[in-house]
Design an enzyme around this catalytic site. Sequence first.
Site, mmCIF file in Angstrom:
data_model
loop_
_atom_site.group_PDB
_atom_site.id
_atom_site.type_symbol
_atom_site.label_atom_id
_atom_site.label_comp_id
_atom_site.label_asym_id
_atom_site.label_seq_id
_atom_site.Cartn_x
_atom_site.Cartn_y
_atom_site.Cartn_z
ATOM 1 N N GLU A 489 57.579 43.728 -1.266
ATOM 2 C CA GLU A 489 57.442 43.479 0.168
ATOM 3 C C GLU A 489 58.745 43.070 0.839
ATOM 4 O O GLU A 489 58.723 42.450 1.901
ATOM 5 C CB GLU A 489 56.341 42.433 0.424
ATOM 6 C CG GLU A 489 54.978 42.893 -0.087
ATOM 7 C CD GLU A 489 53.879 41.866 0.102
ATOM 8 O OE1 GLU A 489 54.203 40.710 0.436
ATOM 9 O OE2 GLU A 489 52.711 42.214 -0.097
ATOM 10 N N GLU A 555 48.850 47.427 -2.206
ATOM 11 C CA GLU A 555 48.056 46.262 -2.605
ATOM 12 C C GLU A 555 46.792 46.199 -1.761
ATOM 13 O O GLU A 555 46.861 45.951 -0.569
ATOM 14 C CB GLU A 555 48.842 44.951 -2.417
ATOM 15 C CG GLU A 555 50.063 44.802 -3.298
ATOM 16 C CD GLU A 555 50.765 43.461 -3.086
ATOM 17 O OE1 GLU A 555 50.190 42.585 -2.415
ATOM 18 O OE2 GLU A 555 51.892 43.304 -3.591
#
Length: 891
Positions: A489, A555
Site C-alpha cells: 500500500e 485485499e
Amino acid sequence: MSYLNPFTKTIYFLLFYLFLFCNINAQSRYELNSGWKCINYKEVKQQGEKISLPSFQLKNWKNAVVPGTVLTTMLQNKEIPDPFYGMNNEKIPDIYTIGKDYYTYWFVKDFEEKQPTSDQQVWLHFRGINYSCEVYLNGHKVNTEPFKGMYLRKAFNITSYLREDGKNRLAVIVFPPDEVGNPNGGQGGDGTIAKNVGLQYTAGWDWIKPIRDRNTGIWDKVSIEKTGSISIQDPHIITLVPGKRKPSGSQMPAIIKTSASLTNSSNEAISGTLEYTLENQKISKQVTIAASSTIEVALPEYELKHPKLWWPANYGAQHLYTINLQFIPSDKKQIADSDSISFGVREIQTTWNAITRSREIAVNGQEIFIKGGNWIISDAMLRFSKERYDAEIRFHRDMNLNLIRIWGGALVERPEFYEACDRYGLLVFQDFWMSGDCNGRWEDPKKLDDQWTRRQYPDDHHLFLESAADMIKMIRNHASLAMWCGGNEITPPDDILTSLRDSILPKLDGTRWFVDYSNSDAMSYNFLGGNGDGPYGIQPTDSFWASRTWPFNSEVGSVGVGDIESLKRFLPIENQTPPQYLGVSENGSTKEKVDSVWDYHTYISYGAHINAYGAPKNLEDFAEKAQLVNYDQYRALMEGFSAHMWDWYTGTIIWKTQNPWTSMRGQMYDYYLDPNAALYGLRSGSEPLHAMYNPVDGFIMMVNNHFESRNNMMLVVKAYDMQGKEYPLTQVFTYMEPSSVKRIISLKERISELSEKEGLFLSIKLLGSDKNVLSDNFYWLPSKNGNYDGLNHLKRATLQVKTEKISDGTVQVTLTNDSTNTVAFFNRLSIVNAKDKQRILPTFYDNNYVSVLPGEKRTINISTAEKNIKGSIELALEGWNVDKVYIPIKK
C-alpha cells in the site's frame, strides 16, 4: 572382476565413480542446526575471541534453538509461557520497556571440521540473522565488516580459521533491531520499527500482538559448505516459452538461459569448464577466473525440444526439471563445485485489460483469472520447517487458489516456501518489506514521526537495496515466483524505487512484472475512491455478487473463527465465552459484548449473521454456527468475483488465508493447521469448473476457468425442503466456452416460493457425458425473513459410514443417507487418536462440512502423514442434525 565382460566392467566403473561423486556432493554442505548453547551477553565478561576458543568453559550456558530467536529459546527452556495462549504474551517483558540488553545473546556451536590439506575451501553460510551480529571462530573475528540486516545472506571463507584437530567453536553475538518501536497498539506500533530493514509486524498489528524480542536471533539456517578453489554462487535460470501454449499435446521448443557467478579463492588463475546436462545434452563453457576474483558466466542458450511445461494449479501439471551445474578445472582431477537446481519451464506475462482497467496475469501465453490469498508468515516466532510449509501450501492448493501474495510487513519467503509453491502450482506475488501504515501513507496519531519523516524509512537505503538484490538472487529460479511488488500500500522512497525498478530487477531478473505498490493504479485502476482494497469485515453474501469493487483487489477479507476444537487450544476455560450480539448503534456500527481474551486475539464481529441461525446457547453452539457463516462467506466471495470474470475483474486476493499466531480473523485454517469451514466454502466457490446460484437475480450460472471448451454436460438443479422432499427445478444439457462465464436460467420466483416459510436446500450439479460429477454445489437458503429457522427443526438423520484404508496415510470414507431421511446437513469429519479423541494435524480432506441428500452416497478421501499417527485412529463424524460418532479405522 575377471568374470565380467568388458562392457559390464565399463558400466560398473561408471556407476562406481558416479556413486563416489554423488556422495562427495551430498556431504559438501551440512547444517549447524542442533547442539547450540546461548547466554545473555551481560552474564559473560569475556570477548568473542576468548568465548570462541574450544577451551572456554560454557558454564551456566543453556540450550539454544538455532535456527530460531531468543524467544523460541526461552520458550524451549520454559522460561516464558506460551505467548500464543490466552494472555500469556502480556507476561513476557517487552524489549521497548525492558531494554535491548535483555534480548542480546551469545550463541555458541561446537562442530567438527578439519582444516583441509588440499585446495579445498570451507565456507560458513548464514541465511538470516536479526538484526546485527559479530561472528567469531576459534579465537578469530570472522566478519571484518559489519554484518547487519535481517534479510542479508552472508558467506565467509573460514578455511584458514579451522583447527588442525578438527575441533572448532563458532560464537555469534546477536543484537536486536536498532529501533524496536513502541508497541502502542498502532499498526506497527509507533511506526519506528520500520526504520530498520526488517519485519514490521513485530511491534503489533490489527491481527497480532507484539513479538516481545522483535524476533532477535539467528533466525534462519547456518551451514558449512566445502568446495574446491572455485565456488559456484547464485546460479540463474531463465526459461522462455514463446507463443500461446496448452497444457496437453505436442510442445514447440522452449529456451533455457543459464548463468552463475564463479569465485576463485586461490592466489592463481584457474581455467576450467562450467557445465550442466539436460535431456542428455551437455551445455558448457570454458572460462578462466583470475586469482582472488569473481566473474559472471553466461552459458550458451539451450533450445529444449518438447518441453514439459509448468502450470499453475488447476491449469496443468507442475513439471520440474533438475540440473546439476558444476565447474571442472582443466586438470580434471575433480569437480571443484556443483549446485543442484530445480526449475520449471514457464513464462510469466502481464497485459492491461482495458475492459476491467486492471492487470491480467498470463502463464505460457494463457490468461489466468487470479484467485489468491494473502500470506503473512508461517510462524510469528519464525519457527519454519519444510513440513509446515508443505502443509500450508497444500491447503492453499486444496482451496483451488492459484496465487499467494506475500505481504510487505513480513519478509521475502524462504526457498522451502517457494519449493512447496513450485510443487503445488501456486503463483507468488512477492512484496518487498515496506507498508503504508509505518512508511507514511497515512497521518496517524499513534506514530512517533510525521508522514514526511516516515516516508523516508528505513534509515539505511543502501542496506535495503543490498538486501533486496540478495533476496532476488535467492528465489529468482522458482517457477512459482510471478510478480515483484515495491511495498504494501505504498511505494518505496524515490531512490529505492528507481534503483529497484530500473536497475536491480532488470539486471538480476528481468522476467517478471514489477508493480510499485500492492494497490497501485498500475495493477488495478482505482475508479471507486478509497484505498483501492477491502472491505475487510463480514458482508451480506449477495454484496459479493452485486457490489462492484476494485478490478484486481489485492485485499478483500472477512471473518474466520475456528471451530470448538480450535478455540479450546488457546482460550483458557474461564474465557470460553462466546461474543454476545447486542444490535446496531445509531451510527450503524455493531454493538457486541466480547471477552477480553477474544479481543486480545483480534476477534472481529460476525454481526447479526450468526443470530440468523438462532442466538448461540453456548460456545459450542456459537462455533458451529460460525462455521456455517464462514463457509457461506468465502464461497460467496469467490463466486461473486468469478461471476464477473474479465468483465469487472481480473482477479482477487483474500485478506487473508492464514495466521502466524492464534488470531481469530481472516483464516481458512488455524495456527495449529486445523481447517475450519471457510477452507471448504472457498474450495467450492473456487472450483475451476463451477455451477452456482446468484442470490441477487436467482440465475443459475456456470464459470469455466479452463483453456478448453466443455461440451455435452448436463446441469441438474433440485431443491429440498426441511423434511427432505425433493423438488426438481431444471435439468438441461449445456456447454461452456474456454475461460468464460455463462448465465443459464433464473429460478428466483420458484426458489422464493419454496423457501418462504422455512428456508430451502438447493443442490446444483454439473454432470459429464459419463454422468460423473464435474461440479457439486449445495446451498442452504433462508426463509422470507432472512433467517434460517427451518434448520432448527430438522429431524435427526443417521448416516451409514464405511471407512477403508486405501494406502499408507489415506482413508476413504463413504457416507450414505437413507432415502427416507431428510438432508444430513453440514457434517464435519476428523481423524482422531482413538485414546484421547484429539485430532491428528495436519490432515487433508478432499471435502468436508458435507451435506448428504436423501438416498445419496458421498465419498471423501482423507490423508495424513503416517508419522503423525501414534497408535489406533478413528474417524469422528458430527453434523448439524447427525449425532457424533467415532468409527475405528483399521490399519
